[in-house]
Design an enzyme around this catalytic site. Structure first.
Site, PDB file in Angstrom:
ATOM      1  N   ARG A  62       0.825  -1.202   0.000  1.00  0.00           N
ATOM      2  CA  ARG A  62       0.000   0.000   0.000  1.00  0.00           C
ATOM      3  C   ARG A  62       0.864   1.258   0.000  1.00  0.00           C
ATOM      4  O   ARG A  62       2.009   1.242   0.421  1.00  0.00           O
ATOM      5  CB  ARG A  62      -0.924   0.009   1.218  1.00  0.00           C
ATOM      6  CG  ARG A  62      -2.010  -1.041   1.195  1.00  0.00           C
ATOM      7  CD  ARG A  62      -2.939  -0.901   2.391  1.00  0.00           C
ATOM      8  NE  ARG A  62      -2.211  -1.011   3.660  1.00  0.00           N
ATOM      9  CZ  ARG A  62      -1.889   0.008   4.434  1.00  0.00           C
ATOM     10  NH1 ARG A  62      -2.203   1.246   4.072  1.00  0.00           N
ATOM     11  NH2 ARG A  62      -1.236  -0.184   5.566  1.00  0.00           N
ATOM     12  N   LYS A 121      -8.844  -2.373   0.043  1.00  0.00           N
ATOM     13  CA  LYS A 121      -8.727  -1.533   1.230  1.00  0.00           C
ATOM     14  C   LYS A 121      -9.472  -0.204   1.064  1.00  0.00           C
ATOM     15  O   LYS A 121      -9.923   0.384   2.050  1.00  0.00           O
ATOM     16  CB  LYS A 121      -7.254  -1.282   1.554  1.00  0.00           C
ATOM     17  CG  LYS A 121      -6.535  -2.502   2.120  1.00  0.00           C
ATOM     18  CD  LYS A 121      -7.238  -3.066   3.344  1.00  0.00           C
ATOM     19  CE  LYS A 121      -6.453  -4.217   3.972  1.00  0.00           C
ATOM     20  NZ  LYS A 121      -7.220  -4.891   5.058  1.00  0.00           N
ATOM     21  N   SER A 142      -0.596  -6.695   9.727  1.00  0.00           N
ATOM     22  CA  SER A 142      -0.042  -7.596   8.717  1.00  0.00           C
ATOM     23  C   SER A 142       1.137  -8.380   9.291  1.00  0.00           C
ATOM     24  O   SER A 142       2.025  -7.819   9.933  1.00  0.00           O
ATOM     25  CB  SER A 142       0.412  -6.786   7.498  1.00  0.00           C
ATOM     26  OG  SER A 142       0.978  -7.614   6.516  1.00  0.00           O
ATOM     27  N   LYS A 158      -3.206 -13.369  11.332  1.00  0.00           N
ATOM     28  CA  LYS A 158      -4.669 -13.384  11.180  1.00  0.00           C
ATOM     29  C   LYS A 158      -5.130 -14.481  10.229  1.00  0.00           C
ATOM     30  O   LYS A 158      -6.040 -15.240  10.518  1.00  0.00           O
ATOM     31  CB  LYS A 158      -5.180 -12.032  10.653  1.00  0.00           C
ATOM     32  CG  LYS A 158      -5.094 -10.874  11.597  1.00  0.00           C
ATOM     33  CD  LYS A 158      -5.975  -9.720  11.176  1.00  0.00           C
ATOM     34  CE  LYS A 158      -5.949  -9.399   9.698  1.00  0.00           C
ATOM     35  NZ  LYS A 158      -4.635  -9.045   9.183  1.00  0.00           N
ATOM     36  N   THR A 159      -4.505 -14.521   9.053  1.00  0.00           N
ATOM     37  CA  THR A 159      -4.922 -15.503   8.053  1.00  0.00           C
ATOM     38  C   THR A 159      -4.529 -16.913   8.474  1.00  0.00           C
ATOM     39  O   THR A 159      -5.319 -17.853   8.387  1.00  0.00           O
ATOM     40  CB  THR A 159      -4.299 -15.155   6.690  1.00  0.00           C
ATOM     41  OG1 THR A 159      -4.758 -13.868   6.281  1.00  0.00           O
ATOM     42  CG2 THR A 159      -4.688 -16.176   5.640  1.00  0.00           C
ATOM     43  N   ASP A 205      -9.870 -11.306   6.893  1.00  0.00           N
ATOM     44  CA  ASP A 205      -9.306  -9.953   6.982  1.00  0.00           C
ATOM     45  C   ASP A 205     -10.284  -8.852   7.381  1.00  0.00           C
ATOM     46  O   ASP A 205      -9.908  -7.965   8.123  1.00  0.00           O
ATOM     47  CB  ASP A 205      -8.672  -9.585   5.642  1.00  0.00           C
ATOM     48  CG  ASP A 205      -7.771  -8.365   5.731  1.00  0.00           C
ATOM     49  OD1 ASP A 205      -6.943  -8.299   6.667  1.00  0.00           O
ATOM     50  OD2 ASP A 205      -7.895  -7.468   4.890  1.00  0.00           O
ATOM     51  N   ARG A 255       1.954 -12.069  -2.142  1.00  0.00           N
ATOM     52  CA  ARG A 255       0.552 -12.257  -1.790  1.00  0.00           C
ATOM     53  C   ARG A 255      -0.134 -13.246  -2.713  1.00  0.00           C
ATOM     54  O   ARG A 255       0.264 -13.437  -3.864  1.00  0.00           O
ATOM     55  CB  ARG A 255      -0.193 -10.920  -1.890  1.00  0.00           C
ATOM     56  CG  ARG A 255       0.234  -9.875  -0.875  1.00  0.00           C
ATOM     57  CD  ARG A 255      -0.528 -10.025   0.406  1.00  0.00           C
ATOM     58  NE  ARG A 255      -0.188  -8.996   1.378  1.00  0.00           N
ATOM     59  CZ  ARG A 255      -0.885  -8.783   2.497  1.00  0.00           C
ATOM     60  NH1 ARG A 255      -1.948  -9.534   2.762  1.00  0.00           N
ATOM     61  NH2 ARG A 255      -0.513  -7.853   3.336  1.00  0.00           N
TER      62      ARG A 255
END
Length: 548
Positions: free
Chosen positions: A75, A217, A253, A257-258, A272, A337
């Site tokens: 980002r 996002k 990040s 989480k994933t 997410d 990713r």
């Protein structure tokens, strides 16, 4: 004379459940006058085939589409703007994160984006939804000039069925021109990249960056302004459930989480972005966007399996001479990713929804190596750490820099939160109190020393601690209160050596631990000064206290 292909859509080739109807209207309402062909609501398989034929990427040995984002592999927070206008001006927490721009700048850049899109040889349009709870879902339209970015959008948002498509009228539109670069000096921007949200016009314009994450996002940020006004908490979190036992996982990040939400014993809700409303938790998305650095089949079999499927898009992943992804190769970026539809995860909920969470998990990757691997938090501590949004990472941008760097991001997603963090924290506290949720802090970072001396916590231990918390196996064990951070730390946990649970005992030098832990406590306190005036005395009292 331009043609419009695929208006009724191609046959769904990947079993993702999409039925594609004729879109209402055309691109003329946006001022776009296409020079080439316009592809409406194509299935992912057709889009991938077009991406390959157009030279936008290539297939791996296993059939995944492999693409590159160029210079920008993540980002661009310094290039994100919100139009300051009357309908939202009082709602936005303006500052270094939510940066304002004026209507004139938006209109000037929008005109350039529209002209650029109009001149392309092809455009790709998807009509989708953000939000699996259709009582609160946001109908969106995404217009791309790359087939692979259109695949990404289709993977990541909710794909409507035939009935939903018939009712679809976009309430927000993303105009995506990644190859159009601004002239920073002429256009009054910071660089060639820009992401500008105009809430009054209900549009996002994106240019100058091929990083696909900007698409999802930008819409997440939109939801984060819309939903709190309805009493719904938008969350940068993953979520899973057993059907009767739901958990949500907050984390920045790289904190897990994933990884941790993909549990063979629990069905994935999403990885997410979620909302917590009157009916429980619901996914905003129709797919996952997993970090792939050092991915292994042994540790993350479900995610690993998605990288070997036609329909997955791999970003900046290096292929070996046989066309097989090398997930340890970071020559392009560490932020490799993979985006894939949530249906690629077998163990998932059918409707991307779950009940009210019994457990709220805060994930941190503490590179200082001083936080306990699992701690139980009081309600005040939960509010404090939600607003703090802490993790730590190792500096890798300068040669010789080895000192971990603390990162604080309010609500574990400050770049996407247009409103003041207190708004989201109050909603979380209210919902946790109403539904009796328990808060846990889990450190997936280092143990036995800071980065460079200690070791990363073994994922099998983290999973064991997490499962024990979710299953209630830690309810009856003894706890020790950490004198510095105030956490309740269990003295035992099934499947985990007891010495791992107390971080000071894992260091060979106890005094070095104390000095490092005090340093981190001071970092917490320094960061929280900007929020002190807006929270209760109880939340302020939850701050850590350095120990002499």
């Amino acid at each position: 004379m331009n043609s419009q292909k695929g208006q009724r859509g191609a046959a769904e080739t990947l079993g993702m459940g999409g039925v594609h109807g004729t879109p209402s209207g055309d691109l003329g309402k946006y001022g776009i006058t296409p020079s080439g062909e316009v592809y409406w609501n194509l299935a992912a398989g057709d889009l991938i085939n077009l991406a390959v034929s157009r030279g936008e990427g290539k297939l791996s040995a296993h059939g995944a589409l492999v693409t590159e984002t160029g210079e920008r592999t993540g980002r661009s927070p310094n290039d994100k703007f919100i139009v300051d206008e009357a309908t939202v001006s009082d709602d936005i927490n303006w500052g270094d994160v939510n940066v304002s721009t004026d209507l004139g700048t938006f209109e000037r850049m929008r005109a350039k984006v529209v002209d650029y899109l109009s001149a392309q040889d092809a455009l790709f349009v998807q009509d989708l939804y953000c939000g699996a709870d259709f009582s609160e879902a946001l109908p969106i339209r995404v217009i791309n000039h790359n087939a692979w970015h259109n695949t990404f959008a289709r993977n990541m948002f909710i794909r409507p069925d035939e009935e939903q498509m018939a009712d679809h009228t976009p309430e927000f539109t993303v105009l995506h021109a990644p190859h159009f670069e601004a002239d920073a000096e002429v256009d009054g921007l910071n660089s060639q990249c820009f992401v500008i949200v105009n809430y009054a016009a209900k549009e996002v314009i994106i240019g100058g960056t091929r990083y696909a994450g900007e698409i999802k996002k930008s819409i997440f940020s939109v939801m984060n302004l819309i939903l709190p006004k309805k009493g719904i908490l938008p969350m940068h979190c993953s979520a899973n459930t057993t059907g009767e036992n739901t958990a949500i996982f907050f984390g920045l990040s790289g904190t897990g989480k994933t990884t941790l939400s993909a549990d063979p014993k629990r069905a994935l809700i999403g990885d997410d972005e979620h909302g917590w409303g009157s009916n429980g938790v619901f996914n905003f998305e129709g797919g996952c966007y997993a970090k792939l650095i050092d991915l292994s089949e042994e540790d993350e079999p479900a995610i690993f399996g998605t990288t070997r499927r036609f329909g997955t898009v791999l970003e900046n992943v290096v292929l070996d001479s046989e066309g097989v992804p090398d997930f340890h190769n970071t020559s392009k970026t560490q932020n490799t990713r993979g985006s894939y539809p949530i249906e690629f995860i077998d163990n998932r909920t059918g409707d991307s929804k779950g009940g009210h969470p019994q457990n709220v998990i805060f994930l941190t990757c503490d590179a200082f190596g001083v936080l306990p691997p699992i701690s139980r938090l009081t309600p005040s501590q939960a509010a404090y750490h939600f607003i703090s949004g802490y993790t730590a990472k190792v500096a890798g941008t300068e040669i010789g820099v080895k000192e971990p760097q603390a990162t604080f991001s309010a609500c574990f997603g400050e770049p996407f939160m247009p409103m003041h963090p207190g708004v989201y924290a109050d909603l979380l506290s209210d919902k946790m109190a109403e539904h009796g949720s328990t808060a846990w802090l889990i450190n997936t970072g280092w143990s036995g020393g800071a980065y460079g001396e200690g070791n990363r916590m073994k994922i099998k231990y983290t999973r064991a601690m997490l499962n024990a918390a979710l299953d209630g196996d830690l309810d009856a064990v003894d706890y020790i209160t950490d004198g510095r951070f105030g956490f309740e730390v269990p003295t035992s946990c099934p499947g985990v050596p007891s010495e791992v649970l107390q971080p000071r005992t894992t260091w060979t030098d106890g005094e070095a631990y104390d000095a490092t832990a005090n340093k981190l406590a001071e970092m917490f306190n320094d960061n929280f000064k900007r929020y002190e005036a807006g929270v209760s005395p109880a939340v302020n009292a939850a701050a850590p206290a350095p120990v002499e």
